[in-house]
Write an enzyme that holds these catalytic residues in place. Structure first.
Site, mmCIF file in Angstrom:
data_model
loop_
_atom_site.group_PDB
_atom_site.id
_atom_site.type_symbol
_atom_site.label_atom_id
_atom_site.label_comp_id
_atom_site.label_asym_id
_atom_site.label_seq_id
_atom_site.Cartn_x
_atom_site.Cartn_y
_atom_site.Cartn_z
ATOM 1 C CG ASN A 178 -1.769 1.261 0.706
ATOM 2 O OD1 ASN A 178 -1.847 2.053 0.074
ATOM 3 N ND2 ASN A 178 -2.379 1.293 3.018
ATOM 4 C CE LYS B 84 0.442 3.619 4.658
ATOM 5 N NZ LYS B 84 -0.047 3.750 6.006
ATOM 6 C CG HIS C 245 -6.204 1.665 4.943
ATOM 7 N ND1 HIS C 245 -6.198 3.297 5.442
ATOM 8 C CD2 HIS C 245 -5.176 1.035 4.366
ATOM 9 C CE1 HIS C 245 -4.351 2.434 6.450
ATOM 10 N NE2 HIS C 245 -4.414 1.456 5.763
ATOM 11 C CD GLU D 47 -2.987 5.358 6.584
ATOM 12 O OE1 GLU D 47 -2.988 5.891 5.071
ATOM 13 O OE2 GLU D 47 -2.230 4.859 7.154
ATOM 14 C CD GLU E 73 -3.912 -2.472 6.974
ATOM 15 O OE1 GLU E 73 -2.658 -2.732 6.732
ATOM 16 O OE2 GLU E 73 -4.626 -1.648 6.771
ATOM 17 N N GLY F 62 1.767 2.483 11.180
ATOM 18 C CA GLY F 62 2.956 3.228 10.856
ATOM 19 C C GLY F 62 3.253 3.420 11.973
ATOM 20 C CB SER G 242 4.642 -1.429 12.487
ATOM 21 O OG SER G 242 4.480 -0.118 12.475
HETATM 22 C C1 PEP Z 1 -0.881 0.149 5.483
HETATM 23 O O1 PEP Z 1 -1.267 0.977 4.874
HETATM 24 O O2 PEP Z 1 -1.944 -0.041 5.648
HETATM 25 C C2 PEP Z 1 0.237 -0.592 7.079
HETATM 26 C C3 PEP Z 1 -0.419 -1.223 7.494
HETATM 27 O O3 PEP Z 1 1.145 0.758 7.052
HETATM 28 P P1 PEP Z 1 2.086 -0.055 8.179
HETATM 29 O O4 PEP Z 1 2.629 -1.177 7.043
HETATM 30 O O5 PEP Z 1 3.552 1.397 7.490
HETATM 31 O O6 PEP Z 1 2.039 -0.075 9.167
#
Ligand code: PEP
Length: 253
Positions: A9, A11, A97, A99, A169, A175, A215
């Site tokens: 992803n 982003k 997601h 976000e 998630e 992040g 992460s």
């Molecule tokens: C994500 O963008 O869905 C995500 C899990 O980001 P990260 O791996 O940076 O935590």
């Protein structure tokens, strides 16, 4: 074997040229994926066609959109519909997601509409769920994620839902560099599968890949993916570094 998926992803990162180089570097590693393994790149809308043509010749590499709109078409300036994605041969779309739930006010009901539109347009939704920190601290994460599934997915018939990809998630791990432990990941993935089994039966539940996101890094992917109910990862930060994402793809079961 159930599908095992490494999904990147990006982003809102990378210029077009940086994105092209990142893909070239990852694909240059020539990782041969087994039949049950997939690598998917969820890129910004303007990069979809470039990414599609980069992965087109590769076995089991795909492009995904990071979103689609919850209405079919019409006066929604700046938005992109599932039908548009389908017309560009985009076969996967990230839906819900955290976000987007947080910054764009996406509700479980809106996500149900997006999931429907994806299926109407032959697009596999990568449906994201996961709890914020206060819910995890209160110990009510299971109820929280079960409600996300019920309200956005459980109107679907079994022959549709069995084609979905779920990404669990935990918001506190996205992040932040904080990863769920393998025990935490396995426990909630197993729970999610049992919730799906309760609604649709074991056979359907056992077919659905449930990815872990939060992460995932080159140095923890193998351990996380080794959990029985973790079928790969949805990866943000580490998907922007070619060497790291290559290791993450290689860590798939
Ligand atoms: C994500 O963008 O869905 C995500 C899990 O980001 P990260 O791996 O940076 O935590």
């Amino acid at each position: 074997m159930r599908k095992q998926i490494a999904a990147a992803n990006w982003k809102m990162n990378c210029t077009f040229q940086e994105g092209e180089k990142l893909l070239d570097d990852i694909l240059g590693a020539e990782i041969e994926l087994a039949n049950h393994q997939l690598a998917i790149f969820a890129v910004p809308y303007p990069y979809l066609l470039m990414t599609r043509s980069e992965v087109e010749e590769e076995q089991n590499y795909y492009v995904a959109s990071q979103n689609c709109h919850h209405k079919k078409s019409g006066a929604y300036t700046g938005e992109v519909s599932a039908a548009m994605l389908h017309s560009m041969n985009v076969n996967y779309c990230v839906v819900g997601h955290s976000e987007r739930r947080e910054y764009n006010g996406e509700t479980n009901a809106m996500l149900a509409e997006k999931v429907n539109l994806c299926f109407e347009n032959f697009i596999t939704p990568i449906f994201c769920c996961g709890e914020p920190l206060n819910i995890r601290e209160a110990g009510t994460q299971n109820d929280y994620v079960a409600a996300q599934l019920k309200e956005s997915l459980f109107h679907l018939p079994a022959d549709k839902v069995k084609n979905i990809v779920i990404a669990y998630e935990p918001i506190w791990a996205i992040g932040t560099g904080k990863t769920a432990s393998t025990e935490q990941a396995q426990e909630i993935h197993q729970y999610l599968r049992s919730v799906i089994a309760g609604q649709y039966g074991e056979e359907v539940a056992n077919e659905i890949p449930i990815l872990y996101g939060g992460s995932v890094k080159a140095n923890n992917a193998k351990e996380l993916f080794s959990c029985a109910d973790v079928d790969g990862g949805l990866v943000g930060g580490a998907s922007l570094v070619a060497g790291d994402f290559i290791e993450i793809i290689k860590a798939l079961k």
